[in-house]
Design a protein around this motif. Structure first.
Motif, PDB file in Angstrom:
ATOM      1  N   ASP A 397       0.812  -1.224   0.000  1.00  0.00           N
ATOM      2  CA  ASP A 397       0.000   0.000   0.000  1.00  0.00           C
ATOM      3  C   ASP A 397       0.842   1.270   0.000  1.00  0.00           C
ATOM      4  O   ASP A 397       0.356   2.350  -0.352  1.00  0.00           O
ATOM      5  CB  ASP A 397      -0.928   0.014   1.214  1.00  0.00           C
ATOM      6  CG  ASP A 397      -1.993  -1.073   1.122  1.00  0.00           C
ATOM      7  OD1 ASP A 397      -2.293  -1.497  -0.008  1.00  0.00           O
ATOM      8  OD2 ASP A 397      -2.505  -1.491   2.181  1.00  0.00           O
ATOM      9  N   ARG A 398       2.105   1.161   0.388  1.00  0.00           N
ATOM     10  CA  ARG A 398       2.980   2.348   0.432  1.00  0.00           C
ATOM     11  C   ARG A 398       3.707   2.600  -0.885  1.00  0.00           C
ATOM     12  O   ARG A 398       4.421   3.602  -1.014  1.00  0.00           O
ATOM     13  CB  ARG A 398       4.001   2.186   1.565  1.00  0.00           C
ATOM     14  CG  ARG A 398       3.367   2.118   2.959  1.00  0.00           C
ATOM     15  CD  ARG A 398       4.414   2.227   4.053  1.00  0.00           C
ATOM     16  NE  ARG A 398       5.347   1.124   4.021  1.00  0.00           N
ATOM     17  CZ  ARG A 398       5.155  -0.037   4.664  1.00  0.00           C
ATOM     18  NH1 ARG A 398       4.041  -0.241   5.352  1.00  0.00           N
ATOM     19  NH2 ARG A 398       6.058  -1.000   4.609  1.00  0.00           N
ATOM     20  N   LEU A 399       3.551   1.716  -1.840  1.00  0.00           N
ATOM     21  CA  LEU A 399       4.233   1.877  -3.126  1.00  0.00           C
ATOM     22  C   LEU A 399       3.497   2.886  -4.005  1.00  0.00           C
ATOM     23  O   LEU A 399       2.287   3.089  -3.876  1.00  0.00           O
ATOM     24  CB  LEU A 399       4.301   0.525  -3.852  1.00  0.00           C
ATOM     25  CG  LEU A 399       5.024  -0.618  -3.127  1.00  0.00           C
ATOM     26  CD1 LEU A 399       4.916  -1.897  -3.947  1.00  0.00           C
ATOM     27  CD2 LEU A 399       6.483  -0.270  -2.870  1.00  0.00           C
ATOM     28  N   ASP A 400       4.264   3.518  -4.915  1.00  0.00           N
ATOM     29  CA  ASP A 400       3.613   4.402  -5.877  1.00  0.00           C
ATOM     30  C   ASP A 400       2.945   3.545  -6.958  1.00  0.00           C
ATOM     31  O   ASP A 400       3.174   2.331  -7.037  1.00  0.00           O
ATOM     32  CB  ASP A 400       4.610   5.401  -6.471  1.00  0.00           C
ATOM     33  CG  ASP A 400       5.709   4.738  -7.289  1.00  0.00           C
ATOM     34  OD1 ASP A 400       5.418   3.753  -8.016  1.00  0.00           O
ATOM     35  OD2 ASP A 400       6.863   5.199  -7.219  1.00  0.00           O
ATOM     36  N   PRO A 401       2.102   4.136  -7.804  1.00  0.00           N
ATOM     37  CA  PRO A 401       1.344   3.339  -8.781  1.00  0.00           C
ATOM     38  C   PRO A 401       2.215   2.457  -9.684  1.00  0.00           C
ATOM     39  O   PRO A 401       1.856   1.311  -9.945  1.00  0.00           O
ATOM     40  CB  PRO A 401       0.600   4.410  -9.590  1.00  0.00           C
ATOM     41  CG  PRO A 401       0.420   5.538  -8.619  1.00  0.00           C
ATOM     42  CD  PRO A 401       1.666   5.547  -7.791  1.00  0.00           C
ATOM     43  N   ALA A 402       3.346   2.994 -10.151  1.00  0.00           N
ATOM     44  CA  ALA A 402       4.210   2.200 -11.031  1.00  0.00           C
ATOM     45  C   ALA A 402       4.801   1.013 -10.281  1.00  0.00           C
ATOM     46  O   ALA A 402       4.876  -0.106 -10.803  1.00  0.00           O
ATOM     47  CB  ALA A 402       5.328   3.072 -11.607  1.00  0.00           C
ATOM     48  N   GLU A 403       5.228   1.263  -9.034  1.00  0.00           N
ATOM     49  CA  GLU A 403       5.800   0.181  -8.225  1.00  0.00           C
ATOM     50  C   GLU A 403       4.743  -0.862  -7.885  1.00  0.00           C
ATOM     51  O   GLU A 403       5.024  -2.062  -7.852  1.00  0.00           O
ATOM     52  CB  GLU A 403       6.413   0.755  -6.952  1.00  0.00           C
ATOM     53  CG  GLU A 403       7.656   1.591  -7.185  1.00  0.00           C
ATOM     54  CD  GLU A 403       8.115   2.300  -5.922  1.00  0.00           C
ATOM     55  OE1 GLU A 403       9.329   2.553  -5.807  1.00  0.00           O
ATOM     56  OE2 GLU A 403       7.254   2.615  -5.052  1.00  0.00           O
ATOM     57  N   LYS A 404       3.502  -0.407  -7.632  1.00  0.00           N
ATOM     58  CA  LYS A 404       2.417  -1.351  -7.362  1.00  0.00           C
ATOM     59  C   LYS A 404       2.156  -2.247  -8.571  1.00  0.00           C
ATOM     60  O   LYS A 404       1.963  -3.465  -8.430  1.00  0.00           O
ATOM     61  CB  LYS A 404       1.145  -0.589  -6.995  1.00  0.00           C
ATOM     62  CG  LYS A 404       1.116  -0.044  -5.581  1.00  0.00           C
ATOM     63  CD  LYS A 404      -0.223   0.609  -5.285  1.00  0.00           C
ATOM     64  CE  LYS A 404      -0.293   1.086  -3.840  1.00  0.00           C
ATOM     65  NZ  LYS A 404      -1.593   1.723  -3.519  1.00  0.00           N
TER      66      LYS A 404
END
Length: 569
Positions: A397-404
């Motif tokens: 949940d703490r990742l940015d959209p690209a990392e998610k």
């Protein structure tokens, strides 16, 4: 040095995915006309450019033949004449073959395949591929295109080259629909492929090598297919002959006189691998350059003597590395490269497999050599064992959209890989045991020895130092009554091996950094699309200049790095 050994394995696995696989989607299109031999694009490699030794790489992919005669063979295979061929198309080049689509006036289509000089040894390559396709289709009930016409003797046919004419496979390549397939559909496809793998295991062989027709092998009256089952007679149509596997051909090995089998036992086969690499190291005028590491001042200094020392160690170890379970050492016929461009599926029901192509270089090998995860699963993460599902990444949940998106994609690949393992465990326990053996130290030591001509001897010898601690747990050691560890190293040798391993790690890190700096422009196996060639070459020249500026402290070191650079200037 165990972690470093794993790093080398991962580097090697990443580099094994080539951008030059043959595909079955039309590339260069040419309308049929009276004299097709005037079109040089039929005969040369057109799919990419090479960033190292380009003249040589292009020459081993150039094959001169009579296209007019190949058209004639193609049309005759379906009862027509050359005048009734309305169109010829060249598929995008593979690394080892030229492939063409012939369309007749009535819409009938057949595929023609001509091997490049680098595809394998003359005669054996085509003879084995045709027999293998026949066996897989008719004995193993696998959807393989039917061979309509072929010749394994270039000098005895009017085409002037070896060739195979076969049916065109129905459906679409898996690579075209895989991105849009749901997870459930993907798993259904996994189960389908697993079913074929189980069928391939229904017929073990008593020898190791490659498959041929008995009529193509001198003094052969057939082969025993099932070990120890007297009720199954000798199969007189087929014979086991020399291996056509790529590891006995690539990187200059094709030119040497080597023991290519067939072999009676798995130990004979695995010993032949080490003897092959020694013969290549000793007899090649120039050793191939590593594509996994940058070796120069301050890293590792490769030498023939160090490679031979590593291989001699392997030969002393090999009989103790082999598993003792005969079910996973028996020889089976297997498809050599189950990637998404070799599998054809129904366009509306993609879990339904309509054809599996490209059986060239297939081998009869021990099951543990075959038991790889199918390449179409496209999972290059940490190797998995057991049957437990993967754990979702912490902190998602703490990742940015690209990392998610990246984390979720990796998790889905890991999940599908885990489901393949679980399904195999439930439905084909013998194959699962072979997959588990591939995660052992014993298998690691055999796998890395297969390519010591090119790279890995420093970390291999370092791993031998650690092996003494695990010695009594190896399967062959226990079976032999706890034989003593066969390798002895002096204190000076240990120090030298550890120093070499540290330098090799540094070389791998430099290459990894170079790969990351180029990102998507990285030339996998030195190949790029023609339109990218100038840009990638410029990027590599800039990278080389920066590397020399950072690492070279004298004119001598500058010259050494220039010499060590693996790409053309």
């Amino acid at each position: 040095m165990r972690n470093a050994f794993s790093l080398f394995k991962n580097q090697k696995r990443m580099s094994s995915h080539s951008s030059g696989h043959s595909t079955n989607s039309p590339g260069l299109n040419r309308s049929y006309h009276t004299n097709c031999n005037s079109n040089d694009d039929w005969f040369r490699y057109t799919r990419g450019r090479f960033l190292f030794n380009e003249a040589q790489e292009m020459s081993i992919r150039y094959v001169n033949f009579n296209m007019n005669e190949l058209i004639k063979r193609a049309t005759e295979s379906v009862g027509l004449t050359s005048a009734q061929c309305s169109r010829v198309e060249k598929f995008p080049d593979g690394m080892f073959n030229k492939t063409f689509l012939f369309t007749m006036h009535d819409g009938t289509q057949v595929v023609g395949k001509v091997p490049n000089p680098n595809a394998g040894r003359a005669y054996y390559t085509t003879a084995s591929e045709v027999a293998t396709m026949d066996f897989a289709r008719n004995e193993l009930c696998t959807p393989v295109p039917k061979v309509l016409a072929w010749s394994s003797k270039a000098e005895d046919n009017t085409v002037g080259a070896e060739y195979i004419i076969m049916e065109k496979v129905a459906g679409v390549q898996l690579s075209k629909v895989w991105p849009t397939m749901g997870f459930k559909e993907r798993f259904e496809l996994v189960k389908t492929i697993s079913t074929y793998q189980k069928a391939w295991m229904a017929i073990p062989f008593t020898h190791y090598g490659s498959l041929y027709y008995s009529s193509d092998m001198e003094d052969s009256d057939g082969c025993d297919l099932v070990k120890g089952v007297l009720s199954i007679p000798k199969h007189h149509r087929f014979a086991v002959g020399p291996s056509t596997g790529r590891e006995f051909l690539d990187d200059g090995r094709i030119a040497l006189d080597l023991d290519r089998g067939p072999w009676n036992t798995v130990e004979q086969y695995k010993s032949a691998v080490g003897l092959r690499e020694i013969a290549c190291v000793q007899n090649m005028t120039r050793l191939p350059r590593s594509q996994l590491s940058l070796y120069g001042p301050g890293t590792y200094c490769s030498s023939r003597s160090k490679k031979i020392a590593a291989l001699q160690g392997y030969l002393r170890l090999v009989k103790y590395l082999l598993p003792t379970d005969p079910s996973i050492t028996s020889a089976f016929l297997w498809h050599p490269d189950l990637h998404a461009e070799n599998i054809f599926v129904h366009p509306e029901r993609p879990a339904e497999v309509l054809g599996i192509i490209d059986w060239q270089s297939s081998e009869l090998l021990p099951l543990f050599d075959h038991a790889r995860q199918p390449d179409f699963l496209d999972y290059d993460g940490p190797p998995s064992t057991g049957i437990d599902p993967p754990v979702f990444p912490d902190g998602f949940d703490r990742l940015d959209p690209a990392e998610k998106a990246e984390a979720q994609d990796l998790y889905l690949k890991m999940s599908l890989s885990a489901l393949y393992r679980r399904f195999t465990y439930s439905n084909n326990i013998t194959l699962f045991k072979a997959m588990e053996f591939r995660q052992t130290t014993s298998f690691e030591m055999m796998l890395l020895a297969q390519n010591l001509l090119i790279d890995g001897e420093a970390l291999y010898r370092s791993r031998c130092l650690d092996l003494k601690e695990e010695w009594t747990a190896l399967p062959g050691v226990q079976a032999s009554g706890n034989a003593p560890f066969p390798l002895l190293f002096s204190a000076d040798e240990v120090a030298s091996i550890n120093e070499d391993a540290s330098g090799a790690i540094r070389g791998m890190e430099l290459m990894q950094s170079l790969r990351q700096s180029l990102g998507p422009m990285w030339p996998e196996k030195g190949v790029v699309r023609p339109e990218q060639y100038d840009e990638v070459k410029k990027l590599l020249q800039q990278a080389k200049a920066e590397l020399i500026d950072q690492l070279a402290y004298s004119e001598t070191e500058m010259a050494a790095w220039e010499e060590a650079w693996p790409f053309d200037s």
